[in-house]
Design a protein around this motif. Sequence first.
Motif, PDB file in Angstrom:
ATOM      1  N   GLN A  66       3.225   3.313 -51.959  1.00 19.22           N
ATOM      2  CA  GLN A  66       3.635   2.493 -50.817  1.00 19.22           C
ATOM      3  C   GLN A  66       3.389   3.226 -49.496  1.00 19.22           C
ATOM      4  OE1 GLN A  66       7.735   1.327 -50.891  1.00 19.22           O
ATOM      5  NE2 GLN A  66       7.527  -0.154 -49.220  1.00 19.22           N
ATOM      6  N   GLU A  67       3.676   4.523 -49.481  1.00 20.35           N
ATOM      7  CA  GLU A  67       3.445   5.307 -48.252  1.00 20.35           C
ATOM      8  C   GLU A  67       1.953   5.396 -47.946  1.00 20.35           C
ATOM      9  OE1 GLU A  67       7.286   8.334 -48.239  1.00 20.35           O
ATOM     10  OE2 GLU A  67       5.496   8.861 -49.402  1.00 20.35           O
ATOM     11  N   ARG A  68       1.138   5.541 -48.982  1.00 20.71           N
ATOM     12  CA  ARG A  68      -0.314   5.554 -48.763  1.00 20.71           C
ATOM     13  C   ARG A  68      -0.778   4.243 -48.136  1.00 20.71           C
ATOM     14  NH1 ARG A  68      -3.481   9.493 -50.925  1.00 20.71           N
ATOM     15  NH2 ARG A  68      -2.500  10.954 -52.372  1.00 20.71           N
ATOM     16  N   VAL A 120       0.879   2.270 -46.203  1.00 14.06           N
ATOM     17  CA  VAL A 120       1.266   2.248 -44.788  1.00 14.06           C
ATOM     18  C   VAL A 120       0.338   3.136 -43.959  1.00 14.06           C
ATOM     19  CG1 VAL A 120       3.095   2.858 -43.150  1.00 14.06           C
ATOM     20  CG2 VAL A 120       3.665   1.709 -45.306  1.00 14.06           C
ATOM     21  N   LEU A 121       0.019   4.313 -44.485  1.00 16.56           N
ATOM     22  CA  LEU A 121      -0.778   5.276 -43.718  1.00 16.56           C
ATOM     23  C   LEU A 121      -2.221   4.834 -43.515  1.00 16.56           C
ATOM     24  CD1 LEU A 121       0.519   8.669 -45.160  1.00 16.56           C
ATOM     25  CD2 LEU A 121       0.947   7.686 -42.901  1.00 16.56           C
ATOM     26  N   ARG A 122      -2.696   3.841 -44.289  1.00 18.69           N
ATOM     27  CA  ARG A 122      -4.058   3.352 -44.076  1.00 18.69           C
ATOM     28  C   ARG A 122      -4.245   2.789 -42.676  1.00 18.69           C
ATOM     29  NH1 ARG A 122      -3.823   0.113 -49.647  1.00 18.69           N
ATOM     30  NH2 ARG A 122      -3.937   1.884 -51.064  1.00 18.69           N
ATOM     31  N   ASP A 123      -3.173   2.305 -42.073  1.00 15.60           N
ATOM     32  CA  ASP A 123      -3.250   1.744 -40.727  1.00 15.60           C
ATOM     33  C   ASP A 123      -2.937   2.774 -39.650  1.00 15.60           C
ATOM     34  OD1 ASP A 123      -3.853  -0.804 -41.731  1.00 15.60           O
ATOM     35  OD2 ASP A 123      -1.722  -1.260 -42.013  1.00 15.60           O
ATOM     36  N   TYR A 124      -2.728   4.036 -40.055  1.00 17.03           N
ATOM     37  CA  TYR A 124      -2.390   5.092 -39.095  1.00 17.03           C
ATOM     38  C   TYR A 124      -3.297   6.311 -39.341  1.00 17.03           C
ATOM     39  CZ  TYR A 124       1.820   2.439 -37.992  1.00 17.03           C
ATOM     40  OH  TYR A 124       2.696   1.466 -37.593  1.00 17.03           O
ATOM     41  N   PRO A 125      -4.576   6.187 -39.019  1.00 19.03           N
ATOM     42  CA  PRO A 125      -5.463   7.343 -39.239  1.00 19.03           C
ATOM     43  C   PRO A 125      -5.072   8.519 -38.357  1.00 19.03           C
ATOM     44  CG  PRO A 125      -6.569   5.647 -37.954  1.00 19.03           C
ATOM     45  CD  PRO A 125      -5.277   5.051 -38.422  1.00 19.03           C
ATOM     46  N   CYS A 126      -4.968   9.691 -38.953  1.00 13.07           N
ATOM     47  CA  CYS A 126      -4.555  10.902 -38.237  1.00 13.07           C
ATOM     48  C   CYS A 126      -5.746  11.828 -38.071  1.00 13.07           C
ATOM     49  CB  CYS A 126      -3.451  11.621 -39.010  1.00 13.07           C
ATOM     50  SG  CYS A 126      -1.979  10.627 -39.266  1.00 13.07           S
ATOM     51  N   TRP A 127      -6.038  12.184 -36.835  1.00  8.12           N
ATOM     52  CA  TRP A 127      -7.162  13.080 -36.553  1.00  8.12           C
ATOM     53  C   TRP A 127      -6.698  14.212 -35.652  1.00  8.12           C
ATOM     54  CZ3 TRP A 127     -12.748  12.672 -37.291  1.00  8.12           C
ATOM     55  CH2 TRP A 127     -13.073  11.758 -38.303  1.00  8.12           C
ATOM     56  N   GLY A 128      -7.413  15.337 -35.742  1.00  7.12           N
ATOM     57  CA  GLY A 128      -7.083  16.492 -34.925  1.00  7.12           C
ATOM     58  C   GLY A 128      -8.303  17.050 -34.224  1.00  7.12           C
ATOM     59  N   ILE A 129      -8.085  18.143 -33.496  1.00 12.63           N
ATOM     60  CA  ILE A 129      -9.136  18.786 -32.690  1.00 12.63           C
ATOM     61  C   ILE A 129      -9.143  20.272 -33.019  1.00 12.63           C
ATOM     62  CG2 ILE A 129      -9.919  19.286 -30.332  1.00 12.63           C
ATOM     63  CD1 ILE A 129      -8.119  16.846 -29.489  1.00 12.63           C
ATOM     64  N   THR A 130     -10.322  20.843 -33.172  1.00  8.85           N
ATOM     65  CA  THR A 130     -10.436  22.275 -33.417  1.00  8.85           C
ATOM     66  C   THR A 130     -11.673  22.821 -32.707  1.00  8.85           C
ATOM     67  OG1 THR A 130     -10.416  23.966 -35.154  1.00  8.85           O
ATOM     68  CG2 THR A 130     -11.814  22.059 -35.526  1.00  8.85           C
ATOM     69  N   ARG A 137      -8.935   8.040 -44.969  1.00 10.09           N
ATOM     70  CA  ARG A 137      -9.270   8.031 -46.379  1.00 10.09           C
ATOM     71  C   ARG A 137      -8.030   8.325 -47.237  1.00 10.09           C
ATOM     72  NH1 ARG A 137     -15.033  11.385 -46.435  1.00 10.09           N
ATOM     73  NH2 ARG A 137     -16.247   9.840 -45.301  1.00 10.09           N
ATOM     74  N   VAL A 138      -6.857   7.976 -46.737  1.00  8.39           N
ATOM     75  CA  VAL A 138      -5.637   8.297 -47.472  1.00  8.39           C
ATOM     76  C   VAL A 138      -5.501   7.448 -48.724  1.00  8.39           C
ATOM     77  CG1 VAL A 138      -4.435   9.006 -45.390  1.00  8.39           C
ATOM     78  CG2 VAL A 138      -4.257   6.635 -46.145  1.00  8.39           C
ATOM     79  N   ASP A 139      -6.296   6.381 -48.857  1.00  8.82           N
ATOM     80  CA  ASP A 139      -6.184   5.534 -50.032  1.00  8.82           C
ATOM     81  C   ASP A 139      -7.034   6.034 -51.189  1.00  8.82           C
ATOM     82  OD1 ASP A 139      -8.567   2.933 -49.141  1.00  8.82           O
ATOM     83  OD2 ASP A 139      -8.480   5.055 -48.620  1.00  8.82           O
ATOM     84  N   GLN A 140      -7.684   7.178 -51.050  1.00  9.68           N
ATOM     85  CA  GLN A 140      -8.482   7.738 -52.131  1.00  9.68           C
ATOM     86  C   GLN A 140      -7.561   8.466 -53.110  1.00  9.68           C
ATOM     87  OE1 GLN A 140     -11.637  10.152 -50.638  1.00  9.68           O
ATOM     88  NE2 GLN A 140     -12.864   8.423 -49.977  1.00  9.68           N
ATOM     89  N   VAL A 141      -7.290   7.832 -54.213  1.00  7.62           N
ATOM     90  CA  VAL A 141      -6.436   8.427 -55.234  1.00  7.62           C
ATOM     91  C   VAL A 141      -7.141   8.302 -56.573  1.00  7.62           C
ATOM     92  CG1 VAL A 141      -4.284   7.963 -54.031  1.00  7.62           C
ATOM     93  CG2 VAL A 141      -5.222   6.223 -55.556  1.00  7.62           C
ATOM     94  N   GLY A 142      -6.649   9.059 -57.553  1.00 15.45           N
ATOM     95  CA  GLY A 142      -7.235   8.995 -58.882  1.00 15.45           C
ATOM     96  C   GLY A 142      -8.505   9.816 -58.984  1.00 15.45           C
ATOM     97  N   GLN A 143      -9.234   9.638 -60.082  1.00 12.96           N
ATOM     98  CA  GLN A 143     -10.440  10.411 -60.343  1.00 12.96           C
ATOM     99  C   GLN A 143     -11.585   9.917 -59.473  1.00 12.96           C
ATOM    100  OE1 GLN A 143     -10.609  13.020 -62.345  1.00 12.96           O
ATOM    101  NE2 GLN A 143     -12.763  13.363 -61.838  1.00 12.96           N
ATOM    102  N   VAL A 144     -12.238  10.820 -58.781  1.00 12.29           N
ATOM    103  CA  VAL A 144     -13.398  10.474 -57.971  1.00 12.29           C
ATOM    104  C   VAL A 144     -14.575  11.297 -58.444  1.00 12.29           C
ATOM    105  CG1 VAL A 144     -12.040   9.845 -55.951  1.00 12.29           C
ATOM    106  CG2 VAL A 144     -12.793  12.204 -56.226  1.00 12.29           C
TER     107      VAL A 144
END
Length: 471
Positions: free
Chosen positions: A115-117, A119-129, A232-239
């Motif tokens: 369920q949390e995954r 929700v997070l599909r609509d909240y992409p988190c990006w950073g800077i380095t 890409r938080v919805d990537q679960v299981g075997q890939v």
Amino acid sequence: MTEVAIALNTTANMIGFAQGQAKGLTDGVFQVSGFSNAGFPTEVPLNQLISPAPIANGQLVMVRGGQSRQHVYWLRYLRRGIGVTDKKRVCVELLVRFTTFDYVPKNGDDGPTAQERAVLRDYPCWGITDLSVSLMPTGRGRNPFNKFNESGSLTFDAAVAHDGMPHLRINYRVQHQAKNLLGAPLGLSHNDAGAFLVHSNGSFEINHGEGRTDKHFRITPLSGSVHQRPTRVDQVGQVGTTTVLNAQRIELGGIDHGGRMLDPHEHRGMQVIGFERMNGPNTITVLNNGQQPVVASAAEADGHEAALRLEYVRDGAVLGRKVRTKIRALLLLRFTLVPYLTAPDDQGNRQIVYVNGVRYTAFRDVSLRVLEVGRGEAAVVGEKGERYDVDAVKNRHHEESTLFFGPYVEEVEGQVGVQLRIDWSAEHAGAEGRSRSHRNKGQFRLGVNQSGSPVLRLLDADSNKYFTVTG
């Protein structure tokens, strides 16, 4: 020079932010100081990336994912004098570089629920380095340009800001001391401060509401682009996995099209003719002794956007004349560097092609055109301020001139990857009593080095004489 500082920024609530390593960039009386290696931590709680957190578990650990984009901006600082004799007193050419990357939930027992995954599909988190401010190599030893050798300084540092999504501030402070010659003022003392904003979607901009910054700085994008923040938080299981396919020999496949020549860019009698949409082969065939041939395709989705800035300068002064008759063109070579991957098997496994330990690559969507330089608006810089903006093309005596570029795909023995050769030619009619006529030609080659990074090689004496390349 100071060491990397790790700080707790209470305003931004970002723990472990790297402020960067301060660097003195010049040694003259006008000193410029930048920094390198500023950015976000690679592991951070969710509530420091999104405020407020969209799920109850605000302490969910987020780590760096597999997506990244590189960005380079050309930043010019210009401080003019007080009289008609002083068009440009101090000018500094800088490069602002940084990488944006995605955050994904950390795997393990404390990972997100299904369920949390969702929700997070609509909240992409990006950073800077890897944020840095450095001098741009000009090729002529004039950085910074300091017409009257006045004393002063320009310094930059990094800080974290937060408006629901964290980003970085580049703060600057500039100081000029008054300059007099025989009692006549050449420049007044000047102190100023301001800031730029760096966002995790690749944008770099002047902090809103700082009109004085607009008067003294110009921003021009060189490499990378403003992008969405896909998740890409919805990537679960075997890939599927990606393994290496080492190639002994490569046979090139077909090319959709060989690029399109652009309409001439005309300025005061000078024409610059570039190109766009140049692609390498769509497929290659890997040939190894004793094995069946294997076909691999250009992996567009795994491409890496990049660009190089080229400056063409020709000084054709007539013998004995002190005034230079400069012709100059600023150009931008943009491209996407792509690897080759085999088609996935039933388990989703693929292979990426390597030759002699280097990833085999090709270039897609290559373009070479006149660079669109950043310019000031009259409402901000004043009508006279527009006169001192950089022009992409200069032709001092309005000579009838043509600068032409033609691209060709080729393989080069001893170099890995598909190369792009660019032939160029220049013709200048000259100006009577002021400039000699001139005709030259040469070649570049766009390829990769042993680390797999793109490189533009200047292949002859005239290319090295007339062109300066900035990565």
